[in-house]
Design an enzyme around this catalytic site. Structure first.
Site, PDB file in Angstrom:
ATOM      1  N   SER A 254      87.247  27.447  45.879  1.00  0.00           N
ATOM      2  CA  SER A 254      85.862  27.029  46.680  1.00  0.00           C
ATOM      3  C   SER A 254      85.957  27.981  47.808  1.00  0.00           C
ATOM      4  O   SER A 254      84.833  28.467  48.258  1.00  0.00           O
ATOM      5  CB  SER A 254      86.284  25.893  47.455  1.00  0.00           C
ATOM      6  OG  SER A 254      86.216  24.640  46.643  1.00  0.00           O
TER       7      SER A 254
ATOM      8  N   ARG B  31      82.456  30.853  48.156  1.00  0.00           N
ATOM      9  CA  ARG B  31      81.736  30.962  49.533  1.00  0.00           C
ATOM     10  C   ARG B  31      82.019  32.523  50.297  1.00  0.00           C
ATOM     11  O   ARG B  31      81.149  32.868  50.967  1.00  0.00           O
ATOM     12  CB  ARG B  31      82.575  29.901  50.421  1.00  0.00           C
ATOM     13  CG  ARG B  31      81.931  28.558  50.189  1.00  0.00           C
ATOM     14  CD  ARG B  31      82.854  27.335  50.515  1.00  0.00           C
ATOM     15  NE  ARG B  31      82.255  26.033  50.409  1.00  0.00           N
ATOM     16  CZ  ARG B  31      82.461  25.331  49.420  1.00  0.00           C
ATOM     17  NH1 ARG B  31      82.997  25.814  48.384  1.00  0.00           N
ATOM     18  NH2 ARG B  31      81.792  24.242  49.244  1.00  0.00           N
TER      19      ARG B  31
ATOM     20  N   ARG C  15      75.220  20.173  33.058  1.00  0.00           N
ATOM     21  CA  ARG C  15      75.296  20.033  34.433  1.00  0.00           C
ATOM     22  C   ARG C  15      74.091  19.562  35.064  1.00  0.00           C
ATOM     23  O   ARG C  15      72.986  20.124  35.198  1.00  0.00           O
ATOM     24  CB  ARG C  15      75.940  21.022  35.451  1.00  0.00           C
ATOM     25  CG  ARG C  15      77.360  21.316  34.979  1.00  0.00           C
ATOM     26  CD  ARG C  15      78.396  20.212  35.262  1.00  0.00           C
ATOM     27  NE  ARG C  15      78.658  20.372  36.540  1.00  0.00           N
ATOM     28  CZ  ARG C  15      79.917  21.441  37.108  1.00  0.00           C
ATOM     29  NH1 ARG C  15      80.432  21.926  36.475  1.00  0.00           N
ATOM     30  NH2 ARG C  15      80.013  21.091  38.416  1.00  0.00           N
TER      31      ARG C  15
ATOM     32  N   SER D 195      78.842  17.271  46.363  1.00  0.00           N
ATOM     33  CA  SER D 195      78.843  17.865  47.540  1.00  0.00           C
ATOM     34  C   SER D 195      78.221  19.440  47.781  1.00  0.00           C
ATOM     35  O   SER D 195      77.588  19.750  48.506  1.00  0.00           O
ATOM     36  CB  SER D 195      80.272  18.205  48.255  1.00  0.00           C
ATOM     37  OG  SER D 195      81.096  18.928  47.311  1.00  0.00           O
ATOM     38  N   GLN D 196      78.242  19.911  46.512  1.00  0.00           N
ATOM     39  CA  GLN D 196      77.530  21.197  46.048  1.00  0.00           C
ATOM     40  C   GLN D 196      76.069  21.569  46.604  1.00  0.00           C
ATOM     41  O   GLN D 196      75.662  22.413  47.097  1.00  0.00           O
ATOM     42  CB  GLN D 196      77.835  21.760  44.746  1.00  0.00           C
ATOM     43  CG  GLN D 196      79.337  21.992  44.536  1.00  0.00           C
ATOM     44  CD  GLN D 196      79.685  22.223  42.955  1.00  0.00           C
ATOM     45  OE1 GLN D 196      78.638  22.478  42.211  1.00  0.00           O
ATOM     46  NE2 GLN D 196      80.792  22.201  42.599  1.00  0.00           N
TER      47      GLN D 196
ATOM     48  N   ASP E 233      88.426  16.267  42.078  1.00  0.00           N
ATOM     49  CA  ASP E 233      89.009  17.292  41.245  1.00  0.00           C
ATOM     50  C   ASP E 233      90.469  16.951  40.828  1.00  0.00           C
ATOM     51  O   ASP E 233      90.989  17.534  39.863  1.00  0.00           O
ATOM     52  CB  ASP E 233      88.842  18.666  41.547  1.00  0.00           C
ATOM     53  CG  ASP E 233      87.473  19.190  41.612  1.00  0.00           C
ATOM     54  OD1 ASP E 233      86.640  18.677  40.934  1.00  0.00           O
ATOM     55  OD2 ASP E 233      87.373  20.316  42.200  1.00  0.00           O
TER      56      ASP E 233
ATOM     57  N   LYS F 283      81.058  16.647  36.358  1.00  0.00           N
ATOM     58  CA  LYS F 283      81.827  17.735  36.628  1.00  0.00           C
ATOM     59  C   LYS F 283      81.643  18.455  35.205  1.00  0.00           C
ATOM     60  O   LYS F 283      80.588  18.360  34.515  1.00  0.00           O
ATOM     61  CB  LYS F 283      83.274  17.660  36.996  1.00  0.00           C
ATOM     62  CG  LYS F 283      83.375  16.785  38.012  1.00  0.00           C
ATOM     63  CD  LYS F 283      83.000  17.710  39.413  1.00  0.00           C
ATOM     64  CE  LYS F 283      83.322  16.755  40.619  1.00  0.00           C
ATOM     65  NZ  LYS F 283      82.945  17.464  41.852  1.00  0.00           N
TER      66      LYS F 283
ATOM     67  N   ARG G 281      84.882  13.667  33.258  1.00  0.00           N
ATOM     68  CA  ARG G 281      86.506  13.479  33.194  1.00  0.00           C
ATOM     69  C   ARG G 281      87.091  12.205  33.228  1.00  0.00           C
ATOM     70  O   ARG G 281      88.070  12.024  32.764  1.00  0.00           O
ATOM     71  CB  ARG G 281      86.820  14.186  34.489  1.00  0.00           C
ATOM     72  CG  ARG G 281      86.544  15.762  34.549  1.00  0.00           C
ATOM     73  CD  ARG G 281      86.985  16.444  35.869  1.00  0.00           C
ATOM     74  NE  ARG G 281      86.846  17.943  35.577  1.00  0.00           N
ATOM     75  CZ  ARG G 281      86.777  18.911  36.535  1.00  0.00           C
ATOM     76  NH1 ARG G 281      86.760  18.295  37.734  1.00  0.00           N
ATOM     77  NH2 ARG G 281      86.635  20.128  36.498  1.00  0.00           N
TER      78      ARG G 281
END
Length: 425
Positions: free
Chosen positions: A21, A25, A119, A166-167, A308, A335, A339
């Site tokens: 992450s 960024r 996705r 959140s992405q 995750d 994801k 999952r």
């Protein structure tokens, strides 16, 4: 690639690899900044490599020197670089870099592997269109949003976005300060707030002017701002630490995890609190955690802030006494794989009673049995199944084991140092 995993005992110490992450960024901000940044000890392979390629496609000058990456950013010229972004398997990289690519008027095509093409991206695509982007999705199927072509420039304004990932929120937050006008963002159905917290940590480090509500659902961001170059080391990844943490919690001998900074905003550091609640023994000193257990019990665990961790923790649940229920984590279905469904399927192959719930899964602790299982090209599924295999009776074969390289290229080698019997073929 396949892994053969045999029963073994973990003990000793490993250094946790760099955060995916933070790496992505850092590479995004450095690519957009004016001047040269130094990103020290980032994740260079897997998702990190995809982010490096994306930074180059934006027009940044990137040089890898040993373990460090030097990035000369594009400043305010958003039409540099190429018209093609291959994001590989990186969902985070795709989401964050596509908004940055829309800051300019140059048309850019984004694509990735088969997993990435599956996705969902419509919430972000729709939000970017509201802010001035032009986006053409090439597939005629409503279920496939990639590949697409995107261009701007983003103008700013008012926008609402679904926070199921959140992405989507982080993507808008990184691009909005560079848009021409101010931006106001409203988030509904918010999930994974700690990951938004990581983004806000970066923006505040950069001196970006913005206001946001305590519940992270509303934002006001001033437009026409800039990013500045920096020199920083990437923190270790608590999401990757989950696997050795669970391995230690299941086993009878202590495992030490080194290099962890608990002042970092990563939400997955709560994995240790969860394991303590299940009966593990956890001791922290400096940047090292010692964890052991061997007598875990079931619990009811809300994983909304750390989805995750679901694959790894489901293995802990399989080795615990009684039932463990994971709740409020429906976003784990979108994801790299679903999952929830995948871990239920693979743990069932290994003799565990597991079942899907609408927003999670329930696992009845039992005795893991070696089996031929499938990692479904999902790095976290592969690594979780390896932990299961280490604690199973008999031999476990894991297909698509190469997927672990996405976030933890040295997983097999690190766990061999801890005593794991893992063979590649």
């Amino acid at each position: 690639m396949k892994w053969i995993v045999r029963p073994s005992t973990l003990s000793g110490s490993i250094v946790i690899p760099p955060s995916k992450s933070h790496t992505i960024r850092a590479l995004l901000v450095s690519a957009l900044a004016k001047g040269e940044s130094v990103v020290r000890r980032p994740l260079i392979k897997g998702d990190g490599e995809s982010a490096i390629k994306a930074a180059i496609s934006l027009g940044a000058d990137v040089e890898i020197r040993g373990e460090d990456v030097y990035v000369k950013g594009i400043g305010g010229d958003f039409n540099q670089g190429s018209d093609y972004f291959d994001m590989g398997n990186s969902g985070t990289g795709l989401n964050l870099f596509c908004s940055a690519a829309a800051l300019g008027s140059k048309k850019r095509r984004f694509d990735g592997d088969a997993s990435l093409r599956s996705r969902p991206m419509k919430p972000l695509i729709n939000a970017l269109k509201e802010l001035g982007a032009n986006i053409t999705v090439e597939s005629e199927s409503d279920k496939q949003d990639l590949p697409f072509v995107i261009n701007g420039p983003l103008k700013g304004g008012r926008v609402s976005v679904d926070g199921i990932s959140s992405q989507f929120v982080s993507s808008l937050l990184f691009s909005a300060p560079l848009a021409e006008r101010d931006t106001q963002i409203t988030v509904y159905n918010i999930h994974e707030q700690p990951y938004i917290g990581i983004t806000l940590w970066w923006l505040e480090k950069q001196g970006i002017q913005l206001e946001y509500s305590e519940d992270l659902t509303t934002y006001k961001i001033r437009g026409s701002q800039t990013y500045r170059p920096f020199d920083m080391s990437v923190p270790s990844d608590f999401s990757s630490a989950a696997f050795s943490a669970v391995g230690g919690a299941i086993g009878s001998t202590p495992v030490e995890l080194a290099g962890l900074d608990f002042s970092d905003p990563q939400g997955d550091k709560k994995i240790f609190d969860v394991l303590i609640s299940m009966g593990a023994q956890v001791t922290r000193y400096d940047n090292t955690v010692k964890i052991s257990g061997g007598n875990l019990h079931g619990a009811i665990i809300d994983l909304n802030s750390m989805p995750d961790a679901l694959p790894a923790l489901s293995v802990a649940a399989a080795c615990a006494k009684g039932e463990t229920v994971f709740t409020n984590v429906a976003q784990a279905r979108i994801k790299e794989t679903d999952r929830i469904a995948v871990m239920v399927k693979e743990l069932t192959k290994m003799g565990i009673d597991a079942r899907e719930l609408p927003d999670g899964m329930a696992v009845q602790g039992g005795s893991l049995k070696g089996a031929h299982v499938n990692g479904h090209n999902d790095h976290r599924i592969v690594m979780a199944l390896a932990i299961a295999g280490i604690n199973a009776k008999g031999e476990t074969i894991i297909d698509t084991a190469e997927a672990a390289q996405v976030t933890y290229p040295a997983f097999a080698e690190d766990f061999r140092r801890l005593g794991a019997d893992i063979e590649k073929f």
